[in-house]
Scaffold this motif. Structure first.
Motif, PDB file in Angstrom:
ATOM      1  N   SER A   2       0.852  -1.181   0.000  1.00  0.00           N
ATOM      2  CA  SER A   2       0.000   0.000   0.000  1.00  0.00           C
ATOM      3  C   SER A   2       0.890   1.234   0.000  1.00  0.00           C
ATOM      4  CB  SER A   2      -0.929   0.012   1.212  1.00  0.00           C
ATOM      5  OG  SER A   2      -0.165   0.209   2.383  1.00  0.00           O
ATOM      6  N   GLY A   3       0.328   2.357  -0.437  1.00  0.00           N
ATOM      7  CA  GLY A   3       1.090   3.603  -0.457  1.00  0.00           C
ATOM      8  C   GLY A   3       0.218   4.739  -0.922  1.00  0.00           C
ATOM      9  N   ASP A   4       0.757   5.934  -0.845  1.00  0.00           N
ATOM     10  CA  ASP A   4       0.023   7.125  -1.264  1.00  0.00           C
ATOM     11  C   ASP A   4      -0.004   7.165  -2.791  1.00  0.00           C
ATOM     12  OD1 ASP A   4      -0.938   9.654  -1.857  1.00  0.00           O
ATOM     13  OD2 ASP A   4       0.150  10.629  -0.237  1.00  0.00           O
ATOM     14  N   ALA A   5      -1.228   7.103  -3.358  1.00  0.00           N
ATOM     15  CA  ALA A   5      -1.373   7.053  -4.812  1.00  0.00           C
ATOM     16  C   ALA A   5      -0.727   8.253  -5.507  1.00  0.00           C
ATOM     17  CB  ALA A   5      -2.865   6.989  -5.179  1.00  0.00           C
ATOM     18  N   ARG A   6      -0.567   9.369  -4.790  1.00  0.00           N
ATOM     19  CA  ARG A   6      -0.005  10.579  -5.401  1.00  0.00           C
ATOM     20  C   ARG A   6       1.507  10.518  -5.522  1.00  0.00           C
ATOM     21  NH1 ARG A   6      -3.163  13.978  -0.981  1.00  0.00           N
ATOM     22  NH2 ARG A   6      -2.250  12.197   0.120  1.00  0.00           N
ATOM     23  N   THR A   7       2.145   9.659  -4.713  1.00  0.00           N
ATOM     24  CA  THR A   7       3.614   9.707  -4.687  1.00  0.00           C
ATOM     25  C   THR A   7       4.299   8.347  -4.838  1.00  0.00           C
ATOM     26  OG1 THR A   7       3.555   9.541  -2.286  1.00  0.00           O
ATOM     27  CG2 THR A   7       3.643  11.777  -3.223  1.00  0.00           C
ATOM     28  N   PRO A  38     -11.497   8.351  -3.819  1.00  0.00           N
ATOM     29  CA  PRO A  38     -12.274   8.630  -2.601  1.00  0.00           C
ATOM     30  C   PRO A  38     -13.407   9.616  -2.862  1.00  0.00           C
ATOM     31  CG  PRO A  38      -9.908   8.904  -2.232  1.00  0.00           C
ATOM     32  CD  PRO A  38     -10.093   8.753  -3.698  1.00  0.00           C
ATOM     33  N   TYR A  39     -14.489   9.455  -2.108  1.00  0.00           N
ATOM     34  CA  TYR A  39     -15.597  10.412  -2.144  1.00  0.00           C
ATOM     35  C   TYR A  39     -15.198  11.556  -1.231  1.00  0.00           C
ATOM     36  CZ  TYR A  39     -18.218   6.593  -4.247  1.00  0.00           C
ATOM     37  OH  TYR A  39     -18.634   5.590  -5.077  1.00  0.00           O
ATOM     38  N   VAL A  40     -14.750  12.638  -1.823  1.00  0.00           N
ATOM     39  CA  VAL A  40     -14.149  13.730  -1.052  1.00  0.00           C
ATOM     40  C   VAL A  40     -15.113  14.334  -0.024  1.00  0.00           C
ATOM     41  CG1 VAL A  40     -13.163  16.048  -1.221  1.00  0.00           C
ATOM     42  CG2 VAL A  40     -12.501  14.265  -2.853  1.00  0.00           C
ATOM     43  N   ASP A  44     -14.567   8.829   6.215  1.00  0.00           N
ATOM     44  CA  ASP A  44     -13.246   8.633   6.821  1.00  0.00           C
ATOM     45  C   ASP A  44     -12.912   7.163   6.605  1.00  0.00           C
ATOM     46  OD1 ASP A  44     -12.696  11.208   7.827  1.00  0.00           O
ATOM     47  OD2 ASP A  44     -13.959  10.842   9.582  1.00  0.00           O
ATOM     48  N   TYR A  45     -12.141   6.877   5.549  1.00  0.00           N
ATOM     49  CA  TYR A  45     -11.893   5.470   5.192  1.00  0.00           C
ATOM     50  C   TYR A  45     -11.152   4.704   6.287  1.00  0.00           C
ATOM     51  CZ  TYR A  45     -13.680   6.381   0.564  1.00  0.00           C
ATOM     52  OH  TYR A  45     -14.509   6.710  -0.481  1.00  0.00           O
ATOM     53  N   HIS A  46     -10.200   5.369   6.963  1.00  0.00           N
ATOM     54  CA  HIS A  46      -9.488   4.661   8.031  1.00  0.00           C
ATOM     55  C   HIS A  46     -10.450   4.246   9.136  1.00  0.00           C
ATOM     56  CE1 HIS A  46      -5.758   5.940   6.125  1.00  0.00           C
ATOM     57  NE2 HIS A  46      -5.110   5.138   6.945  1.00  0.00           N
ATOM     58  N   GLU A  63      -3.017  10.510   7.890  1.00  0.00           N
ATOM     59  CA  GLU A  63      -2.612  11.833   7.378  1.00  0.00           C
ATOM     60  C   GLU A  63      -2.461  11.846   5.862  1.00  0.00           C
ATOM     61  OE1 GLU A  63       1.024   9.470   7.763  1.00  0.00           O
ATOM     62  OE2 GLU A  63      -0.723   9.702   9.037  1.00  0.00           O
ATOM     63  N   LEU A  64      -2.350  10.637   5.240  1.00  0.00           N
ATOM     64  CA  LEU A  64      -2.196  10.567   3.777  1.00  0.00           C
ATOM     65  C   LEU A  64      -3.533  10.364   3.060  1.00  0.00           C
ATOM     66  CD1 LEU A  64       1.014   8.326   3.482  1.00  0.00           C
ATOM     67  CD2 LEU A  64       0.825  10.822   3.417  1.00  0.00           C
ATOM     68  N   GLU A  65      -4.609  10.188   3.817  1.00  0.00           N
ATOM     69  CA  GLU A  65      -5.912   9.920   3.204  1.00  0.00           C
ATOM     70  C   GLU A  65      -6.401  11.135   2.406  1.00  0.00           C
ATOM     71  OE1 GLU A  65      -8.634   7.656   5.680  1.00  0.00           O
ATOM     72  OE2 GLU A  65     -10.288   8.806   4.817  1.00  0.00           O
ATOM     73  N   ILE A  66      -6.855  10.891   1.178  1.00  0.00           N
ATOM     74  CA  ILE A  66      -7.337  11.969   0.303  1.00  0.00           C
ATOM     75  C   ILE A  66      -8.780  12.306   0.657  1.00  0.00           C
ATOM     76  CG2 ILE A  66      -7.883  12.602  -2.083  1.00  0.00           C
ATOM     77  CD1 ILE A  66      -5.606  10.670  -2.964  1.00  0.00           C
ATOM     78  N   GLY A  67      -9.036  13.562   0.985  1.00  0.00           N
ATOM     79  CA  GLY A  67     -10.384  14.077   1.209  1.00  0.00           C
ATOM     80  C   GLY A  67     -11.214  13.413   2.283  1.00  0.00           C
TER      81      GLY A  67
HETATM   82  C1  SAM Z   1     -14.228   4.832  -3.151  1.00  0.00           C
HETATM   83  S1  SAM Z   1     -12.999   3.897  -2.202  1.00  0.00           S
HETATM   84  C2  SAM Z   1     -12.533   2.626  -3.312  1.00  0.00           C
HETATM   85  C3  SAM Z   1     -12.340   1.332  -2.595  1.00  0.00           C
HETATM   86  C4  SAM Z   1     -11.823   0.171  -3.465  1.00  0.00           C
HETATM   87  N1  SAM Z   1     -12.301   0.250  -4.826  1.00  0.00           N
HETATM   88  C5  SAM Z   1     -12.277  -1.111  -2.865  1.00  0.00           C
HETATM   89  O1  SAM Z   1     -13.105  -1.782  -3.463  1.00  0.00           O
HETATM   90  O2  SAM Z   1     -11.804  -1.451  -1.780  1.00  0.00           O
HETATM   91  C6  SAM Z   1     -11.598   4.994  -2.252  1.00  0.00           C
HETATM   92  C7  SAM Z   1     -10.318   4.404  -1.640  1.00  0.00           C
HETATM   93  O3  SAM Z   1      -9.233   5.338  -1.785  1.00  0.00           O
HETATM   94  C8  SAM Z   1      -8.374   5.139  -0.692  1.00  0.00           C
HETATM   95  N2  SAM Z   1      -7.450   6.277  -0.546  1.00  0.00           N
HETATM   96  C9  SAM Z   1      -7.648   7.456   0.112  1.00  0.00           C
HETATM   97  N3  SAM Z   1      -6.557   8.229   0.062  1.00  0.00           N
HETATM   98  C10 SAM Z   1      -5.608   7.512  -0.637  1.00  0.00           C
HETATM   99  C11 SAM Z   1      -4.261   7.768  -1.013  1.00  0.00           C
HETATM  100  N4  SAM Z   1      -3.628   8.902  -0.677  1.00  0.00           N
HETATM  101  N5  SAM Z   1      -3.610   6.820  -1.731  1.00  0.00           N
HETATM  102  C12 SAM Z   1      -4.225   5.661  -2.073  1.00  0.00           C
HETATM  103  N6  SAM Z   1      -5.496   5.348  -1.754  1.00  0.00           N
HETATM  104  C13 SAM Z   1      -6.187   6.273  -1.036  1.00  0.00           C
HETATM  105  C14 SAM Z   1      -9.321   4.949   0.482  1.00  0.00           C
HETATM  106  O4  SAM Z   1      -8.693   4.316   1.575  1.00  0.00           O
HETATM  107  C15 SAM Z   1     -10.418   4.086  -0.142  1.00  0.00           C
HETATM  108  O5  SAM Z   1     -10.157   2.727   0.080  1.00  0.00           O
END
Ligand code: SAM
Length: 82
Positions: A2-7, A38-40, A44-46, A63-67
């Motif tokens: 796992s990792g931050d999708a932006r970096t 993510p649904y901005v 709160d996904y965590h 802290e890395l979670e988007i929106g």
């Molecule tokens: C709409 S959900 C999609 C879930 C996924 N399709 C699934 O079936 O498990 C958006 C996902 O984006 C993840 N997310 C949020 N910020 C992220 C980040 N910086 N990098 C990668 N994933 C992130 C959330 O944790 C969440 O699981």
């Protein structure tokens, strides 16, 4: 993995985890990535998946979670996404 999708550097991160698969990717490259972003400001996904972090011992990276919901839905919160 796992990792931050932006970096994240997928090739480097994967080679540390599963070198044989990383070697295939390095040879064949990646044609595309499907994403469900993510649904901005709505979830709160965590927190939603807190049980999984607990159950599997994953490190939380709130802290890395988007929106996340806790940061709100304001224009200011949206501008800070990238
Ligand atoms: C709409 S959900 C999609 C879930 C996924 N399709 C699934 O079936 O498990 C958006 C996902 O984006 C993840 N997310 C949020 N910020 C992220 C980040 N910086 N990098 C990668 N994933 C992130 C959330 O944790 C969440 O699981």
């Amino acid at each position: 993995m796992s990792g931050d999708a932006r970096t994240i550097d997928i090739f480097t991160a994967l080679s540390k985890r599963k070198k044989s698969f990383a070697d295939i990717l390095n040879r064949q490259k990646i044609s595309g990535i499907f994403s469900s972003p993510p649904y901005v400001g709505l979830i709160d996904y965590h927190e939603q998946h807190a049980y999984a972090y607990d159950l599997f011992g994953f490190d939380r990276k709130d802290e890395l979670e988007i929106g996340p919901l806790f940061k709100g839905q304001t224009k200011e919160a949206q501008k800070k996404l990238c």
